[in-house]
Design a protein around this motif. Sequence first.
Motif, PDB file in Angstrom:
ATOM      1  N   LEU A 196     -10.127  -6.587   6.519  1.00 37.28           N
ATOM      2  CA  LEU A 196      -9.554  -6.459   5.183  1.00 37.28           C
ATOM      3  C   LEU A 196     -10.202  -5.311   4.427  1.00 37.28           C
ATOM      4  O   LEU A 196      -9.535  -4.541   3.724  1.00 37.28           O
ATOM      5  CB  LEU A 196      -9.747  -7.784   4.429  1.00 37.28           C
ATOM      6  N   ASP A 197     -11.504  -5.170   4.594  1.00 37.26           N
ATOM      7  CA  ASP A 197     -12.229  -4.115   3.884  1.00 37.26           C
ATOM      8  C   ASP A 197     -11.825  -2.723   4.346  1.00 37.26           C
ATOM      9  O   ASP A 197     -12.043  -1.733   3.636  1.00 37.26           O
ATOM     10  CB  ASP A 197     -13.730  -4.310   4.086  1.00 37.26           C
ATOM     11  N   ALA A 198     -11.217  -2.641   5.536  1.00 33.82           N
ATOM     12  CA  ALA A 198     -10.793  -1.341   6.053  1.00 33.82           C
ATOM     13  C   ALA A 198      -9.650  -0.732   5.244  1.00 33.82           C
ATOM     14  O   ALA A 198      -9.281   0.424   5.461  1.00 33.82           O
ATOM     15  CB  ALA A 198     -10.389  -1.461   7.523  1.00 33.82           C
ATOM     16  N   TRP A 199      -9.087  -1.495   4.277  1.00 34.82           N
ATOM     17  CA  TRP A 199      -8.085  -0.950   3.355  1.00 34.82           C
ATOM     18  C   TRP A 199      -8.740  -0.098   2.266  1.00 34.82           C
ATOM     19  O   TRP A 199      -8.038   0.554   1.492  1.00 34.82           O
ATOM     20  CB  TRP A 199      -7.292  -2.067   2.686  1.00 34.82           C
TER      21      TRP A 199
ATOM     22  N   ARG B   9      -1.078   4.088  10.086  1.00 34.13           N
ATOM     23  CA  ARG B   9      -1.940   4.961   9.298  1.00 34.13           C
ATOM     24  C   ARG B   9      -1.872   4.581   7.827  1.00 34.13           C
ATOM     25  O   ARG B   9      -0.891   4.034   7.346  1.00 34.13           O
ATOM     26  CB  ARG B   9      -1.542   6.422   9.489  1.00 34.13           C
ATOM     27  N   LEU B  10      -2.946   4.893   7.105  1.00 43.73           N
ATOM     28  CA  LEU B  10      -3.020   4.578   5.686  1.00 43.73           C
ATOM     29  C   LEU B  10      -2.291   5.639   4.868  1.00 43.73           C
ATOM     30  O   LEU B  10      -2.293   6.820   5.217  1.00 43.73           O
ATOM     31  CB  LEU B  10      -4.478   4.505   5.237  1.00 43.73           C
ATOM     32  N   PRO B  11      -1.678   5.249   3.748  1.00 44.24           N
ATOM     33  CA  PRO B  11      -0.993   6.226   2.897  1.00 44.24           C
ATOM     34  C   PRO B  11      -1.990   7.000   2.037  1.00 44.24           C
ATOM     35  O   PRO B  11      -3.193   6.696   2.019  1.00 44.24           O
ATOM     36  CB  PRO B  11      -0.092   5.343   2.028  1.00 44.24           C
TER      37      PRO B  11
ATOM     38  N   ALA C  69       0.831  -1.205   0.000  1.00 39.57           N
ATOM     39  CA  ALA C  69       0.000   0.000   0.000  1.00 39.57           C
ATOM     40  C   ALA C  69       0.864   1.253   0.000  1.00 39.57           C
ATOM     41  O   ALA C  69       0.622   2.204  -0.762  1.00 39.57           O
ATOM     42  CB  ALA C  69      -0.936  -0.011   1.206  1.00 39.57           C
ATOM     43  N   GLU C  70       1.890   1.266   0.845  1.00 39.58           N
ATOM     44  CA  GLU C  70       2.813   2.402   0.886  1.00 39.58           C
ATOM     45  C   GLU C  70       3.583   2.527  -0.426  1.00 39.58           C
ATOM     46  O   GLU C  70       3.792   3.640  -0.936  1.00 39.58           O
ATOM     47  CB  GLU C  70       3.802   2.231   2.047  1.00 39.58           C
TER      48      GLU C  70
ATOM     49  N   ALA D  51      -6.245  -3.776   8.067  1.00 37.88           N
ATOM     50  CA  ALA D  51      -5.779  -2.410   7.842  1.00 37.88           C
ATOM     51  C   ALA D  51      -5.523  -1.713   9.174  1.00 37.88           C
ATOM     52  O   ALA D  51      -6.189  -1.998  10.176  1.00 37.88           O
ATOM     53  CB  ALA D  51      -6.824  -1.623   7.044  1.00 37.88           C
ATOM     54  N   PRO D  52      -4.550  -0.798   9.213  1.00 39.19           N
ATOM     55  CA  PRO D  52      -4.305  -0.061  10.460  1.00 39.19           C
ATOM     56  C   PRO D  52      -5.538   0.706  10.902  1.00 39.19           C
ATOM     57  O   PRO D  52      -6.247   1.288  10.088  1.00 39.19           O
ATOM     58  CB  PRO D  52      -3.159   0.888  10.079  1.00 39.19           C
ATOM     59  N   GLY D  53      -5.795   0.635  12.191  1.00 43.54           N
ATOM     60  CA  GLY D  53      -6.964   1.317  12.741  1.00 43.54           C
ATOM     61  C   GLY D  53      -8.186   0.440  12.854  1.00 43.54           C
ATOM     62  O   GLY D  53      -9.126   0.773  13.576  1.00 43.54           O
TER      63      GLY D  53
END
Length: 285
Positions: free
Chosen positions: A241-244, A216-218, A120-121, A144-146
């Motif tokens: 997974l969907d939190a991405w 955190r998400l990029p 992702a990054e 996903a983070p969070g």
Amino acid sequence: MSTRPAAGRCLVDLSAQDRLRRGASERAPRLRVLGCPPAGAAAGYWRFLVREDVHVLGVQYPGRESRFREPAAPSIEALAAEAAAAVAAAPWAPAVASPGAAADVPLVVLGHSMGAAVAAELASRLEHREGIRVALLALSAKTAPGAAEVAGAGAGTDEDLWAGLDPQAPGADEAMVRWLRRLGGTPEAVLEHPELLALQLPALRADLRASMAYGRLPAPVGAPLLLLRGTEDDTVDPAGLDAWRPVSTGPVQRREYPGGHHPFADHRDRLLGDLMACAAPGRSG
């Protein structure tokens, strides 16, 4: 002043290695897959994807195989930054960066488990800092983070995992072996061989610490997003997974494969078919 690493330093061309072993001629690929391996693994984790019509490159993290003597990366962001610079230096990168090059080989960034965070990054850096177009971002087997971890199985809740993170703690290696055995994917010959295990555990622990600290998400990419998991993988649930989803402004698709945390080696052609279909222009979610 930053320096760009040579592409061969942290990108391993698994397709070229395969051709050399078999004495096969080079064939124009239909797809280029850039694979980010899971914690403790090396670039060769993605060797099973090699096929005549697919160009497979693995990201080689420091601290293993050809980079064994290098110190482990301090963070997911550091791994992604190095890989992005190496991709930008690759000979095929200018074609990927050229606007309107519809006939070029689609570039898929694929990450599994911890590698999903790196992917992702990496995709974000390629698009926003290097001007390189990603045709598909595919993330597998990672919450996903969070998002909340799966009770009793996620990286934040497994007792053996936490007990095994500190190499100085009593019984740390034994705890880590129990965790790896439940997770699957590590050859039993390694788990039962103290010398081999001693070589692998430092990189694994460093990767796990980096993965746990990633919070955190990029910046989102415009590429479609493909979310993947094994049907029997209890380390990540569909919601985690969907939190991405926020990492992409494009369409989102989901696929499940029979198996646990490492299901893809038994379903190579199906996975490649999904990657090709979802990377195709105009594909909708």
